[in-house]
Design an enzyme around this catalytic site. Structure first.
Site, PDB file in Angstrom:
ATOM      1  N   GLY A  55       0.852  -1.188   0.000  1.00 25.83           N
ATOM      2  CA  GLY A  55       0.000   0.000   0.000  1.00 25.83           C
ATOM      3  C   GLY A  55       0.879   1.226   0.000  1.00 25.83           C
ATOM      4  O   GLY A  55       2.059   1.139   0.350  1.00 25.83           O
ATOM      5  N   CYS A  82       5.370  -5.936   1.607  1.00 23.90           N
ATOM      6  CA  CYS A  82       5.645  -4.500   1.592  1.00 23.90           C
ATOM      7  C   CYS A  82       4.930  -3.810   2.766  1.00 23.90           C
ATOM      8  O   CYS A  82       5.244  -4.091   3.912  1.00 23.90           O
ATOM      9  CB  CYS A  82       5.244  -3.936   0.232  1.00 23.90           C
ATOM     10  SG  CYS A  82       5.688  -2.237   0.015  1.00 23.90           S
ATOM     11  N   TYR A  83       3.928  -2.951   2.503  1.00 21.86           N
ATOM     12  CA  TYR A  83       3.201  -2.335   3.615  1.00 21.86           C
ATOM     13  C   TYR A  83       2.624  -3.418   4.529  1.00 21.86           C
ATOM     14  O   TYR A  83       2.621  -3.280   5.757  1.00 21.86           O
ATOM     15  CB  TYR A  83       2.064  -1.463   3.061  1.00 21.86           C
ATOM     16  CG  TYR A  83       1.201  -0.828   4.129  1.00 21.86           C
ATOM     17  CD1 TYR A  83       1.583   0.365   4.730  1.00 21.86           C
ATOM     18  CD2 TYR A  83       0.002  -1.421   4.532  1.00 21.86           C
ATOM     19  CE1 TYR A  83       0.787   0.950   5.712  1.00 21.86           C
ATOM     20  CE2 TYR A  83      -0.793  -0.842   5.507  1.00 21.86           C
ATOM     21  CZ  TYR A  83      -0.397   0.339   6.094  1.00 21.86           C
ATOM     22  OH  TYR A  83      -1.180   0.906   7.062  1.00 21.86           O
ATOM     23  N   HIS A 196       8.254  -7.143  -3.614  1.00 22.52           N
ATOM     24  CA  HIS A 196       7.014  -7.597  -4.265  1.00 22.52           C
ATOM     25  C   HIS A 196       7.228  -8.914  -5.017  1.00 22.52           C
ATOM     26  O   HIS A 196       7.695  -8.903  -6.153  1.00 22.52           O
ATOM     27  CB  HIS A 196       6.515  -6.527  -5.244  1.00 22.52           C
ATOM     28  CG  HIS A 196       5.980  -5.324  -4.558  1.00 22.52           C
ATOM     29  ND1 HIS A 196       4.718  -5.267  -4.019  1.00 22.52           N
ATOM     30  CD2 HIS A 196       6.548  -4.132  -4.284  1.00 22.52           C
ATOM     31  CE1 HIS A 196       4.520  -4.095  -3.455  1.00 22.52           C
ATOM     32  NE2 HIS A 196       5.619  -3.374  -3.593  1.00 22.52           N
ATOM     33  N   GLU A 198       4.982 -10.595  -6.398  1.00 20.83           N
ATOM     34  CA  GLU A 198       3.949 -10.746  -7.436  1.00 20.83           C
ATOM     35  C   GLU A 198       4.324 -10.117  -8.768  1.00 20.83           C
ATOM     36  O   GLU A 198       3.668 -10.362  -9.774  1.00 20.83           O
ATOM     37  CB  GLU A 198       2.617 -10.160  -6.933  1.00 20.83           C
ATOM     38  CG  GLU A 198       2.566  -8.641  -6.762  1.00 20.83           C
ATOM     39  CD  GLU A 198       3.139  -8.143  -5.433  1.00 20.83           C
ATOM     40  OE1 GLU A 198       3.933  -8.878  -4.809  1.00 20.83           O
ATOM     41  OE2 GLU A 198       2.818  -7.011  -5.038  1.00 20.83           O
ATOM     42  N   ASP A 254     -16.905  -9.760 -22.545  1.00 20.65           N
ATOM     43  CA  ASP A 254     -17.344  -9.833 -21.144  1.00 20.65           C
ATOM     44  C   ASP A 254     -18.852 -10.056 -21.035  1.00 20.65           C
ATOM     45  O   ASP A 254     -19.306 -10.977 -20.357  1.00 20.65           O
ATOM     46  CB  ASP A 254     -16.965  -8.550 -20.392  1.00 20.65           C
ATOM     47  CG  ASP A 254     -15.508  -8.182 -20.601  1.00 20.65           C
ATOM     48  OD1 ASP A 254     -14.735  -9.085 -20.967  1.00 20.65           O
ATOM     49  OD2 ASP A 254     -15.155  -7.010 -20.425  1.00 20.65           O
ATOM     50  N   LYS A 396      -9.300 -10.209 -17.935  1.00 16.77           N
ATOM     51  CA  LYS A 396      -9.768 -10.469 -19.301  1.00 16.77           C
ATOM     52  C   LYS A 396      -9.348 -11.846 -19.816  1.00 16.77           C
ATOM     53  O   LYS A 396     -10.155 -12.571 -20.396  1.00 16.77           O
ATOM     54  CB  LYS A 396      -9.188  -9.392 -20.220  1.00 16.77           C
ATOM     55  CG  LYS A 396      -9.849  -9.336 -21.554  1.00 16.77           C
ATOM     56  CD  LYS A 396     -11.097  -8.529 -21.415  1.00 16.77           C
ATOM     57  CE  LYS A 396     -11.762  -8.222 -22.714  1.00 16.77           C
ATOM     58  NZ  LYS A 396     -12.821  -7.222 -22.485  1.00 16.77           N
TER      59      LYS A 396
END
Ligand code: XMP
Length: 540
Positions: A55, A82-83, A196, A198, A254, A396
């Protein structure tokens, strides 16, 4: 629910949704919830593990986001990123110091095996334990770093510092400038990393998440699109009961996937409504109606509402006002049509996860609002509809996979995305009939030329934008003073980030020559060479 759930608490990082998709790439189901979600809801989800996201805040900032510390008492593993690491350190009894200059970017961590005797600054580490750790690399199983090398590249992001570890925890990685780049206390099942895992800039990040999900949380990795369909169908059946659902169908991937999914759940209790809002591309209305009725055999109500949408847009030039007006008008048309059809309690929409993140309002999390996507501008207060948005957790490419699972043809699943507010966000400024007609012609040329290109299948979107700018030109022997058209062609994986496509010059030359020669009112063509971020894909 039969499969494992990982809960991600969102503290506002732009990367929170990436954590979600990385977890699902390992076939583990996960939910992303705002950090302040009530504890009862967390408990009801029965998560196998919890991830606290990054964050933008400092844990010391006034109003810094937090979560219920009871998550530490659930007895399930918690990973702070992280945060999330700072907050975890603080909640578990450690100490965090603010006020340091931030450090963002590539870094190399040195991985240290769990050592209970070590403190945050490493002073109590003995030569003997250090030698033992070095010998134990690659690190033993059930550690976040199992299978990693002694040093690994990571994407670091760090402002505050952990200066005192929670009792019982040990440093598990450090860098020359960050003493606590990671810590863990396997006994309390807490794990934390300052970087991070990710993002793709942390090459072993996927392995670290794999270790957390499988070795630490004990997930099975049995979540698939087939199980998503089974659960979504059961959920929709149970929620809708004997009521009716209307679904806004635009013909895009979608809404087509949503309609097909709901149709599978409730059959003819679903009516799809296709609205010609006057800001569609050339030939689009006819094509969508044919596809829905003939190819997918949906129950379709087609409404020509072009006049009222163009009326609503008259005089508006601010992008957010245009988007909100269109969103509101859509709900009005759906409401009237639902009444005409004998009433419907539910409105289904193809809202995706990135739409929620970028629209912020509907999600209620701490991320910044970028644009109000028409389908998540929020329901106007006057509306009686309850929303059904079965894709709201998907990206998506996951929606395309879901569509394949539902048996939809490749041609439908690989249509380029087209925004709900349509050409209204591509006629920059006020939307006029003449502007729309110029843009439709230019856009048709872009579509024709791009489809002929051998790499068409690899791009995300290609379209024209009409700019409210006139410039001087010369055609034949005469002076012209006409509009400029921008051509935008981007590649992207999920619409969250994008890059402009390096088109061959001869293709650009054809696009320019054809648009200027064939479209009345245009004497200049520009190619948009901006990536997202910092630009967005659509101009408005
Ligand atoms: P931006 O312009 O935000 O667009 O970078 C990201 C992707 O989303 C599409 N887009 C929309 N899709 N409703 C939609 O369903 C909308 O209001 C909307 N606005 C943008 C855009 O075309 C791109 O693919």
């Amino acid at each position: 629910m039969t499969h494992d759930t990982i809960l991600i608490l969102d503290f506002g990082s732009q990367y929170s949704q990436l954590i979600a998709r990385r977890v699902r790439e390992h076939h583990v189901y996960c939910r992303l919830e705002p950090c302040n979600v009530p504890f009862e809801r967390i408990r009801a989800l029965q998560p196998r593990g919890i991830i606290l996201s990054g964050g933008p805040s400092s844990v010391w900032a006034a109003g810094a986001p937090t979560c219920d510390p009871a998550v530490l008492d659930l007895g399930v593993p918690v990973l702070g990123i992280c945060y999330g690491m700072q907050l975890l350190a603080q909640m578990a009894g450690g100490r965090v110091e603010g006020g340091h200059a931030g450090e963002y970017g590539p870094a190399t961590i040195e991985i240290i095996a769990d050592d209970r005797r070590q403190t945050a600054d490493g002073r109590r580490q003995t030569a003997e334990s250090r030698a033992k750790q070095e010998a134990s690399v690659p690190v033993a199983a059930a550690s976040l770093f199992a299978g990693c090398e002694a040093t690994e590249k990571v994407w670091m992001s760090h402002g505050d510092r952990v200066v005192e570890l929670p009792p019982g925890a040990a440093v598990t990685a450090r860098t020359p400038t960050v003493e606590v780049a990671a810590f863990a206390d396997p006994a309390r099942r807490i794990y934390a990393v300052q970087f991070h895992p990710e993002v793709s800039h942390t090459p072993q990040g996927s392995r670290m998440l794999h270790n957390f999900l499988f070795d630490i949380c004990g997930c099975k990795g049995d979540w698939t699109m087939a199980s998503f369909v089974a659960e979504a169908v059961a959920d929709i059946k149970q929620r809708v009961g004997a009521d009716r659902v209307v679904c806004g169908l635009s013909g895009g991937v979608d809404s087509t996937v949503v309609a097909t999914l709901i149709h599978r759940a409730i059959g003819d209790q679903l009516t799809c409504i296709f609205v010609d809002n006057g800001v569609l591309r050339a030939g689009e209305a006819e094509e969508v109606v044919r596809m829905a009725r003939d190819d997918i055999r949906l129950n379709l109500d087609a409404v020509d509402a072009a006049e009222r949408f163009l009326g609503r847009l008259a005089g508006l030039s601010d992008p957010e006002e245009k988007r909100l007006a269109i969103g509101d008008e859509f709900v009005r048309v759906f409401t009237e049509e639902a009444e005409r059809l004998g009433g419907a309690r539910f409105l289904a929409q193809g809202t995706l996860f990135p739409d929620l993140i970028e629209s912020k309002s509907a999600f209620g999390g701490p991320s910044a609002r970028i644009k109000s996507h028409h389908n998540v501008g929020g329901m106007p207060a006057w509306s009686q509809f309850q929303l059904i948005e079965p894709l709201r957790e998907l990206f998506k490419d996951e929606v395309r996979e879901l569509g394949r699972e539902l048996g939809l043809p490749h041609g439908i699943l690989h249509r380029q995305p087209f925004p709900g507010p349509g050409l209204a966000v591509r006629v920059v400024g006020e939307v006029t009939r003449s502007g729309l007609s110029i843009l439709r012609e230019a856009d048709l040329i872009v579509q024709e030329e791009m489809r002929k290109w051998e790499h068409y299948g690899t791009i995300w979107q290609s379209f024209a934008v009409l700019l409210p700018v006139k410039s001087v030109g010369v055609m034949g022997d005469a002076r012209t003073y006409e509009f400029a058209v921008a051509v935008r062609v981007v590649s992207s994986r999920d619409g969250m980030t994008a890059d402009w496509v390096r088109l061959p010059y001869d293709l650009m030359a054809r696009l320019s020559a054809r648009i200027i020669n064939e479209v009345d009112g245009v004497n200049r063509v520009l190619y948009d060479i901006s990536s997202k971020p910092p630009s967005t894909i659509e101009w408005e």
